[in-house]
Structures are given as structure tokens and as C-alpha cells.
Design an enzyme around this catalytic site. Sequence first.
Site, mmCIF file in Angstrom:
data_model
loop_
_atom_site.group_PDB
_atom_site.id
_atom_site.type_symbol
_atom_site.label_atom_id
_atom_site.label_comp_id
_atom_site.label_asym_id
_atom_site.label_seq_id
_atom_site.Cartn_x
_atom_site.Cartn_y
_atom_site.Cartn_z
ATOM 1 N N LYS A 11 30.796 49.322 38.018
ATOM 2 C CA LYS A 11 31.760 48.876 39.031
ATOM 3 C C LYS A 11 33.073 48.480 38.328
ATOM 4 O O LYS A 11 33.417 49.085 37.308
ATOM 5 C CB LYS A 11 31.151 47.756 39.874
ATOM 6 C CG LYS A 11 29.794 48.166 40.463
ATOM 7 C CD LYS A 11 29.266 47.243 41.511
ATOM 8 C CE LYS A 11 27.917 47.761 42.002
ATOM 9 N NZ LYS A 11 27.342 46.933 43.056
ATOM 10 N N GLY A 175 23.707 43.426 44.872
ATOM 11 C CA GLY A 175 24.345 42.224 44.326
ATOM 12 C C GLY A 175 23.856 40.931 44.946
ATOM 13 O O GLY A 175 24.441 39.875 44.738
HETATM 14 P P1 13P Z 1 23.213 45.550 41.838
HETATM 15 O O1 13P Z 1 22.209 46.156 40.912
HETATM 16 O O2 13P Z 1 24.186 44.621 41.165
HETATM 17 O O3 13P Z 1 22.580 44.973 43.069
HETATM 18 O O4 13P Z 1 24.140 46.774 42.352
HETATM 19 C C1 13P Z 1 23.525 47.914 42.838
HETATM 20 C C2 13P Z 1 24.564 48.947 43.023
HETATM 21 O O5 13P Z 1 25.404 48.832 43.899
HETATM 22 C C3 13P Z 1 24.580 50.075 42.099
HETATM 23 O O6 13P Z 1 25.443 51.065 42.523
#
Ligand code: 13P
Length: 255
Positions: A11, A175
Site C-alpha cells: 500500500k 486492516g
Molecule cells: P491487511 O492484511 O492489512 O488486512 O490488508 C489486506 C489487503 O488489503 C491486501 O491487499
Amino acid sequence: MRKKIVAGNWKMNKTLQEGLELAKEVNSKVKANHAKEVTVVIGTPFIHLSEVSKVVDPDIVAISAQNCATEASGAYTGEVSAAMIASTGSRYVILGHSERRSYYGETDEILAKKVERALENNLEIIFCVGEVLAERENGKHFEVVESQLVNGLFNLTAEQFSHIVIAYEPVWAIGTGKTASSAQAEEMHAFIRKTIAGKYGQEVAEATSILYGGSCNPKNADELFSQPDVDGGLIGGASLKSDDFIAIVKARQNH
Ligand code: 13P
């Protein structure tokens, strides 16, 4: 047989220097326990792509972008084209992430154009689908995921579809620390495979990798990967620490 894949989605995290450090760590740790049957991918911010591609071994770690432009080239200030991504040595692009859909208004129609551009440039696509909490609570989750598949991807030929990896990411699990249970993940993955079979036939559906994403971590990865239709993971937070990410890669190797 379909590929087992563990893909990190960084991200909007890590400066270039921090990203290079993380990429080097991931590369050396994956190399140390290399098991050819698991494909390891890291999805970095655009500006990291070309530098990261110099510090990882492409046979060990593949690189992915997290988005691409709808258009091929031209006067689109601030956009990054699929051709530019491919020119850095990246092999994958993540498209349709729920954060792109909800914060940047990416509709199925926009995504279908991005998919076309990515395929024209020989990128493999990790295409994300998933419902929000209210949709699950109202029993609409299958319908929502089906329409994301149909509208975003089902104009492709079977040959084009062979370059698609699906990532099922329930938005309520991203998240939040709240993972889908392995039964919930398996139920949706089996549904996705059945939907693909309905359009492209059983052989294509069996060859399509379907990843789970949403608070996947070293503790729950093993249980999720034990499910027959869960072919791997798309990992957010836990991909930002090499030890956690490698632990998830190892969990995938063990099944
Ligand atoms: P998390 O693993 O932080 O929940 O994020 C998942 C995600 O959006 C991967 O693209």
C-alpha cells in the site's frame, strides 16, 4: 496445477530507502528457504518498482504495481501506464483493490479498461473482489462478488483470463484484525471458482489461483491455506515486516 501465491501489498508505506531494505530482506529470506512451488510477489508503490527490481532475483521474488492507468499513454498528468510498469521489470499489477474502488471511485467499467491495458503489456493481474460488512450482513456477498467478476473480467477470452489471479478480500477484514474464518473464505473461494467455471469451463476454473486477503497473519495463515480453494494470500500489514511475511510464505509451503 494452479500456482500457490503469497503476495505482499505494501500500500502507501515505506520510503524508497526503507522499501529497498525490506525488498532485500524478503529476497534473502525467501532464497534461504526457497520452495519453487510457491510464487512470492511484492506489490510496492510505483516509485519503488525500478529500484526494487534491481535488488531482487526475479526467479525468487516477483514485483507488482498496485494500480495502472486506464489509458495507454498521453496527457494524463500524474498517471502511470501499464507499459511503464512493465518496463521496470514488474510482472504483476494489483487491480480493483477495495481501497481503489472506495476512495478513488474505481468502478467495474474503469477496472475493465485497466485490465485491458495490463494484458496488452503482458502483466499478470491480481484482481481484487470483496463485499463490505453491510452486504454480508444482508446476505448479498455472493451477488456482489459475482457482479465484480462479471463486470470487471468476463469480457476476457479464456486465454486472457489465464493471466488473472483473483484475490478475495472481504472489506470488513482489511486492516481490521478481523479475519474471515477459514470456512467463510473457503465458501467464497469455492463460489468464485464455480462462477469462473460457469463462464470459462472447469479446466480454466481449476487453473485459476484464488488468494485470500484481509488480516492474514503468521498465526492464521496455516488454517486459511489448509482450505482446498484457498491458493494463497494477498497480505497487507503483515507484508511490511520481512519475518511476518516469510512466516506466511512458509505456511503456504507447508500445504
Ligand atoms: P491487511 O492484511 O492489512 O488486512 O490488508 C489486506 C489487503 O488489503 C491486501 O491487499
